[in-house]
Design an enzyme around this catalytic site. Structure first.
Site, PDB file in Angstrom:
ATOM      1  N   SER A 132      27.371  54.852  42.869  1.00  0.00           N
ATOM      2  CA  SER A 132      27.962  54.243  44.056  1.00  0.00           C
ATOM      3  C   SER A 132      29.470  54.489  44.140  1.00  0.00           C
ATOM      4  O   SER A 132      30.031  54.622  45.229  1.00  0.00           O
ATOM      5  CB  SER A 132      27.694  52.728  44.064  1.00  0.00           C
ATOM      6  N   GLU A 363      21.563  58.006  48.335  1.00  0.00           N
ATOM      7  CA  GLU A 363      22.415  58.138  49.528  1.00  0.00           C
ATOM      8  C   GLU A 363      23.013  56.792  49.933  1.00  0.00           C
ATOM      9  O   GLU A 363      23.140  56.474  51.114  1.00  0.00           O
ATOM     10  CB  GLU A 363      21.661  58.809  50.668  1.00  0.00           C
TER      11      GLU A 363
END
Length: 383
Positions: A132, A363
């Site tokens: 992240s 994603e």
């Protein structure tokens, strides 16, 4: 937004549906067990133009709009999200980004091959220690004359062992965080680049997911995509559209869960009648149906905004967040409808649940999407 598909969009959807029914669904369970999709699928995807959607025809693309692209990725996701991932990454993250940021030389060198399926691309952002927090990546590219020498590693790279080119992100400056990151187009046959396929995944088992190691990989300065130090902007622009593709794939998973649940409920008998007659089974199916419709409309909205040239990043995060969580709920409910049979791979419910689960992670995790949406609505950064 006009929710009626054009004749061209309807034709693309039919083509994708027929292809999925013929070339994907009959083999999905076997690919999952073997942990490998049949690589011949790539040429078939290229021959139909699915790997060149939205890319201008002058660069070998098949044109079309983003809603047509969403329709194709939804259908492929309905069949096998491991196949959908091939298109979402090679086209959605690599070819589209190259079309937006590349020089004419870069476009002509790579786009015709990527759009035809002669070559595949992968997206080299995630590292073993940075998921992240992509701005903290440590892979480094050092300038040496008219070349850059790249060293580092990447993790969980879709298409990693199949790809012919990596859209690779590396640090070229000493600035902290996302500043000083640049993007490069790195052919995978470059000396010093090695790849190891990751096996034993919970879901997307047929997908070629890999770890990349770069040890003194030398590329010409002309391999840089976009301006030096702007690689993070390149990555974020790719992911904003990529999240739409993931959302569309999740709609496909949820639709497959709905189809499987309805079919099984009509056939399976308990207490003297098909279980479709039982109200609590109908409740499970109704919940799946609502999730499918809501996720689809949120995803179509993103495509419509892109095609009209409007801002779309927050809406893309919204669609990705909702659709990925909805796909997990839908697959779980479908498994519940199947009862014990849902727990064996003779039926699709278990695979759908395993494939859906990773959608909330890659994603941008669901938590990252919430931070992005919250920041957009309040103007206050949560980072």
């Amino acid at each position: 937004m006009n929710l009626e598909l054009s004749e061209e969009q309807s034709a693309v959807r039919r083509l994708a549906r027929e292809f999925t029914e013929r070339e994907v669904i009959p083999y999905a369970a076997a690919w999952d067990r073997a942990e490998s999709v049949d690589r011949s699928i790539v040429k078939k995807l290229g021959d139909l133009g699915f790997l060149g959607l939205t890319v201008p025809e002058e660069y070998g693309g098949s044109g079309g709009d983003h809603l047509a692209y969403v329709l194709v990725t939804e259908e492929l996701g309905r069949g096998d999200s491991a196949v959908r991932g091939i298109v979402s990454v090679s086209l959605g993250l690599v070819a589209k980004t190259l079309a937006a940021w590349g020089t004419e030389e870069q476009k002509h060198a790579w786009l015709p091959r990527l759009c035809s399926g002669e070559a595949l691309g992968c997206f080299g952002l995630t590292e073993p220690g940075t998921g992240s927090d992509a701005g903290a990546l440590t892979t480094r590219a050092v300038r040496e004359g008219d070349a850059y020498v790249i060293s580092g590693s990447k993790m969980f790279i879709t298409n990693g062992t199949w790809a012919d080119v990596v859209l690779l992100f590396a640090r070229t400056g000493d600035e902290p965080g996302h500043r000083g990151i640049s993007a490069f187009l790195v052919p995978t046959d470059t000396p010093g680049l090695t790849r190891r396929e990751i096996h034993g995944k919970l879901g997307l088992r047929g997908q070629a997911t890999a770890e990349l190691a770069l040890d003194g990989v030398r590329v010409p300065a002309s391999a840089m995509l976009g301006p030096e130090g702007k690689g993070f902007s390149v990555a974020m622009s790719a992911l904003a559209k990529g999240r739409m593709s993931v959302a569309a794939g999740c709609v496909g998973i949820a639709q497959a869960a709905l189809d499987a649940a309805v079919s099984y409920a009509a056939q399976r008998e308990q207490f003297g009648k098909p279980i479709a007659h039982h109200q609590l089974v109908q409740e499970l199916i109704a919940d799946i149906s609502v999730d499918v419709d809501a996720a689809r409309l949120l995803t179509w909205r993103v495509a419509d905004l892109i095609d009209r040239g409007q801002p779309f990043a927050t809406e893309s995060s919204t669609a990705k967040l909702f659709a990925s969580e909805a796909a997990v709920r839908a697959a779980s409910n479908a498994l519940q409808v199947h009862g014990g049979y849902g727990y064996i791979d003779e039926y699709p419910a278990g695979k759908l649940l395993r494939d859906a689960r990773v959608m909330t992670l890659y994603e941008g995790t669901s938590q990252i999407q919430k931070l992005l949406i919250g920041r957009a609505r309040t103007g206050v950064s949560a980072f």
